[in-house]
Structure formats: C-alpha cells, structure tokens
Design a protein around this motif. Sequence first.
Motif, PDB file in Angstrom:
ATOM      1  N   TYR A   1       1.114 -20.779  20.959  1.00 41.84           N
ATOM      2  CA  TYR A   1       1.792 -20.102  22.071  1.00 41.84           C
ATOM      3  C   TYR A   1       1.226 -18.699  22.265  1.00 41.84           C
ATOM      4  O   TYR A   1       0.956 -18.263  23.390  1.00 41.84           O
ATOM      5  CB  TYR A   1       3.297 -20.036  21.806  1.00 41.84           C
ATOM      6  CG  TYR A   1       4.063 -19.357  22.929  1.00 41.84           C
ATOM      7  CD1 TYR A   1       4.476 -20.076  24.036  1.00 41.84           C
ATOM      8  CD2 TYR A   1       4.334 -17.987  22.885  1.00 41.84           C
ATOM      9  CE1 TYR A   1       5.159 -19.451  25.084  1.00 41.84           C
ATOM     10  CE2 TYR A   1       5.013 -17.361  23.922  1.00 41.84           C
ATOM     11  CZ  TYR A   1       5.427 -18.098  25.017  1.00 41.84           C
ATOM     12  OH  TYR A   1       6.088 -17.479  26.060  1.00 41.84           O
TER      13      TYR A   1
ATOM     14  N   VAL B   1      13.142 -20.319  23.328  1.00 39.88           N
ATOM     15  CA  VAL B   1      13.830 -21.539  22.887  1.00 39.88           C
ATOM     16  C   VAL B   1      15.157 -21.102  22.273  1.00 39.88           C
ATOM     17  O   VAL B   1      15.175 -20.417  21.253  1.00 39.88           O
ATOM     18  CB  VAL B   1      12.993 -22.332  21.864  1.00 39.88           C
ATOM     19  CG1 VAL B   1      13.777 -23.556  21.383  1.00 39.88           C
ATOM     20  CG2 VAL B   1      11.657 -22.755  22.473  1.00 39.88           C
TER      21      VAL B   1
ATOM     22  N   MET C   1      14.006 -23.563  27.010  1.00 37.53           N
ATOM     23  CA  MET C   1      14.496 -24.789  26.391  1.00 37.53           C
ATOM     24  C   MET C   1      15.734 -24.451  25.567  1.00 37.53           C
ATOM     25  O   MET C   1      15.793 -23.408  24.924  1.00 37.53           O
ATOM     26  CB  MET C   1      13.405 -25.393  25.490  1.00 37.53           C
ATOM     27  CG  MET C   1      13.762 -26.703  24.840  1.00 37.53           C
ATOM     28  SD  MET C   1      12.378 -27.295  23.817  1.00 37.53           S
ATOM     29  CE  MET C   1      12.993 -28.901  23.325  1.00 37.53           C
TER      30      MET C   1
ATOM     31  N   VAL D   1      18.517 -26.160  22.702  1.00 34.24           N
ATOM     32  CA  VAL D   1      18.777 -27.264  21.768  1.00 34.24           C
ATOM     33  C   VAL D   1      20.076 -26.953  21.020  1.00 34.24           C
ATOM     34  O   VAL D   1      20.588 -25.839  21.076  1.00 34.24           O
ATOM     35  CB  VAL D   1      17.619 -27.455  20.768  1.00 34.24           C
ATOM     36  CG1 VAL D   1      16.334 -27.835  21.480  1.00 34.24           C
ATOM     37  CG2 VAL D   1      17.406 -26.179  19.934  1.00 34.24           C
TER      38      VAL D   1
ATOM     39  N   ALA E   1      15.468 -29.408  15.792  1.00 36.06           N
ATOM     40  CA  ALA E   1      14.842 -29.463  17.115  1.00 36.06           C
ATOM     41  C   ALA E   1      14.288 -28.096  17.499  1.00 36.06           C
ATOM     42  O   ALA E   1      13.197 -27.990  18.089  1.00 36.06           O
ATOM     43  CB  ALA E   1      15.854 -29.940  18.151  1.00 36.06           C
ATOM     44  N   GLN E   2      15.015 -27.041  17.158  1.00 31.50           N
ATOM     45  CA  GLN E   2      14.545 -25.686  17.440  1.00 31.50           C
ATOM     46  C   GLN E   2      13.239 -25.403  16.704  1.00 31.50           C
ATOM     47  O   GLN E   2      12.286 -24.863  17.286  1.00 31.50           O
ATOM     48  CB  GLN E   2      15.618 -24.680  17.013  1.00 31.50           C
ATOM     49  CG  GLN E   2      15.203 -23.228  17.202  1.00 31.50           C
ATOM     50  CD  GLN E   2      16.057 -22.282  16.383  1.00 31.50           C
ATOM     51  OE1 GLN E   2      16.735 -22.696  15.434  1.00 31.50           O
ATOM     52  NE2 GLN E   2      16.028 -21.001  16.715  1.00 31.50           N
TER      53      GLN E   2
ATOM     54  N   ALA F   1      10.387 -27.361  18.209  1.00 26.95           N
ATOM     55  CA  ALA F   1      10.016 -26.774  19.499  1.00 26.95           C
ATOM     56  C   ALA F   1       9.154 -25.534  19.307  1.00 26.95           C
ATOM     57  O   ALA F   1       8.175 -25.323  20.030  1.00 26.95           O
ATOM     58  CB  ALA F   1      11.274 -26.433  20.291  1.00 26.95           C
TER      59      ALA F   1
ATOM     60  N   SER G   1       5.744 -26.510  18.169  1.00 26.11           N
ATOM     61  CA  SER G   1       5.019 -27.179  19.258  1.00 26.11           C
ATOM     62  C   SER G   1       4.512 -26.202  20.305  1.00 26.11           C
ATOM     63  O   SER G   1       3.773 -26.595  21.210  1.00 26.11           O
ATOM     64  CB  SER G   1       5.937 -28.214  19.923  1.00 26.11           C
ATOM     65  OG  SER G   1       6.349 -29.200  18.991  1.00 26.11           O
TER      66      SER G   1
ATOM     67  N   TRP H   1       6.502 -24.185  22.380  1.00 29.73           N
ATOM     68  CA  TRP H   1       7.270 -24.162  23.631  1.00 29.73           C
ATOM     69  C   TRP H   1       7.888 -22.798  23.916  1.00 29.73           C
ATOM     70  O   TRP H   1       8.477 -22.599  24.965  1.00 29.73           O
ATOM     71  CB  TRP H   1       8.363 -25.223  23.608  1.00 29.73           C
ATOM     72  CG  TRP H   1       7.887 -26.622  23.384  1.00 29.73           C
ATOM     73  CD1 TRP H   1       8.551 -27.608  22.715  1.00 29.73           C
ATOM     74  CD2 TRP H   1       6.669 -27.221  23.817  1.00 29.73           C
ATOM     75  NE1 TRP H   1       7.824 -28.770  22.701  1.00 29.73           N
ATOM     76  CE2 TRP H   1       6.653 -28.567  23.372  1.00 29.73           C
ATOM     77  CE3 TRP H   1       5.556 -26.762  24.544  1.00 29.73           C
ATOM     78  CZ2 TRP H   1       5.598 -29.441  23.616  1.00 29.73           C
ATOM     79  CZ3 TRP H   1       4.494 -27.650  24.784  1.00 29.73           C
ATOM     80  CH2 TRP H   1       4.525 -28.948  24.330  1.00 29.73           C
TER      81      TRP H   1
ATOM     82  N   THR I   1      11.375 -17.996  19.529  1.00 30.58           N
ATOM     83  CA  THR I   1      12.728 -18.354  19.101  1.00 30.58           C
ATOM     84  C   THR I   1      13.129 -17.555  17.872  1.00 30.58           C
ATOM     85  O   THR I   1      12.282 -16.953  17.203  1.00 30.58           O
ATOM     86  CB  THR I   1      12.844 -19.872  18.829  1.00 30.58           C
ATOM     87  OG1 THR I   1      14.223 -20.253  18.822  1.00 30.58           O
ATOM     88  CG2 THR I   1      12.190 -20.253  17.507  1.00 30.58           C
TER      89      THR I   1
END
Length: 329
Positions: A172, A191, A218, A220, A225-226, A229, A232, A234, A237
């Motif tokens: 990112y 996120v 996003m 969650v 999941a956080q 993410a 990944s 995204w 966070t």
Amino acid sequence: MNFNWDDIRIFLTLARLGSIRAVAAATGHSAKALRSRIMDLEAQTGAVLFHRSAAGVSLTKTGERLIAAAEEIQKQAKVFGALSMRGRQDLKPTARVGITEGLGAFWLTPMFGNLRRAHPDIQFDMKCSMTAPNISDLEVDLAIQLDKPTDPNLIVRRIGYLHVVLYAAQSYVDEYGAPASKADIADYHFVEIEAPQIRSERVEEEMTREDKRRFVNMRVNISSAQFVAALSGWGVTALPTYAPIVSSGLVHVAKDFVLRRDIWLAYHPQAAELRHIRQTIDWVVQSFDASLYPWFREEFVSPTEIEHYMERKKIMSFFTPGAVAKLAS
C-alpha cells in the motif's frame, strides 16, 4: 425447605414464555406435568405465583418478587453443575477461556505450546469473540478482555496493556505513500473495525475530525478480517504494536498516533479453586508478562523497538515456518 432446581428453571421459563404449551415445547415435559410442578412450587412457597387465563399465564405480585431469587438459585445451580462435571475421572479437565478475537487468534493461540508442554492433561477450550462472555454463569472459566468486568463477584486483575498504532502494508505504501501524521489519514484509505470492546469512534476522534465516510474504505467486524485486509494492502488500519511479531510486511505509519487499552483477566472464584483452572490462569498471566513480552508494558514500546528486539532475540514473525515454536520455547 428444599426446592427442586428443575422446578426453579420451569418457573423462570414459564415467567418468560407466559404459556404452559410453550414451556412444554421448550422443556419436553407434558402440560399436565408442568401444571403439577408449578402447583407443587406454589404449595412450597405458600403463595400463588401465576394468574391463569385462557390467554396464558402472568406473574402475580408475589411471583414478580420471587424472580430475582429464582434467577440467583438458577445461577448457583449452573455453577454447581459445571463444577461437579469436572470431577469425573474419565474426562480430561477442560479450561474454557473467553478472549477477544485478536488477542486469541494472534497472541494466545501461538503461545499455546507453553501450556501444552507444562500441562499436557489440560484440554484448552478457547472461545474467541468480540463480545465479552458471561463469566458469572460460568459460560467460561476465565476471560481476557479489553473492557473491565463490573460484576463484583468476579476476581478481576489487569495483566497488561495493549498499545494500538497505525499500520499499512508495504504494498500500500509503495502505491499510495504513507501518511506522515494522524491528521493526514483522511487523505488515505482506512480499514475500520467496528465490534464490541473495540472503540472505533475513539480511534477516529484521535486521528481526525473529518467525516469518516470520506476516508473509510472498508469496514469489518472481526480482527482477523482487519488483519488480512491490512496485509492485502487495502488501507491504513489500527493494530497492536506487536503486529511485527504476528507477520512481516506491515509498515508503521502516522507515528504520532498511539492509543492504549488495558488488558483484563477475570474469573469466577469458584472456578479458580480447581487445579487445572489455576494452572491455566497462571499460564495466561505469564503469556502477558511484560518482562518477557515488552509490548505489553504500561509505557509505550514502538514497533521499531519491537523489531530490534526480534532481531536481538532472533525471533521470526509467527506466520513464518518454525517461528511459533521458537518464541514459545
């Protein structure tokens, strides 16, 4: 006067459902048997507990006054039943631990090797949930949570501190750059995690006063999941400072943002009298020992310091082959 605990349960169920037929369906008893049990209970208390009508039943004033006492009796019955089952010699003793999903999946699970080596006879039953468990009713034997329990009947102690900072994946940062300050977050993707015990509104207030609909990319409701993410790529966070222990590939950004949470251990005193529960409690406390794991100290230890600690101790991230056994040894 000796009350039948099952009669107490039937009384509470009937008070809640308001229908003999509904209680029969819920408990498996016949309607005739239920009426007889309620009449017996009324005879023992010397009072009418329910008004009867064609529409069902409702509590009398006396019945309403007995609800709190009946609930307390039922609670004690649950405690007694749960503890008495532990005495069976043919069963492996089970320690039921409630914990927030992030600490459970990304910290306590990798540390399980210490408990297994020291006490191989204990069956460890971990219930990861963002909602705090009901310890008072022995839904679990002990719990690790971020919100302090308020039940005065529980033993509660702080076992560490969780420091939360902002991270983004290297991928990112390569594509979008890194926010230099928490005030810059609104210009990046974010996120967000929204769940019980997670104070997402405080995270955003500490970062920026911007409308979060502008920058939340996003949302969650669970930590796994956080974390996925974030890895990944995204967005940015909020994660615990020990994220480098869990996985490589994350970059500490906007370094002026830090949020501290208390980590609480709570357990029922009756459960703690059991040897295997006491051993599990000791293991949990050691797993958050700040002298061994400095990221749980009261004072802030930065991700950079944690990475230097990993280099000195030759510790790999958990999700690297062979890493878990090394840190847990």
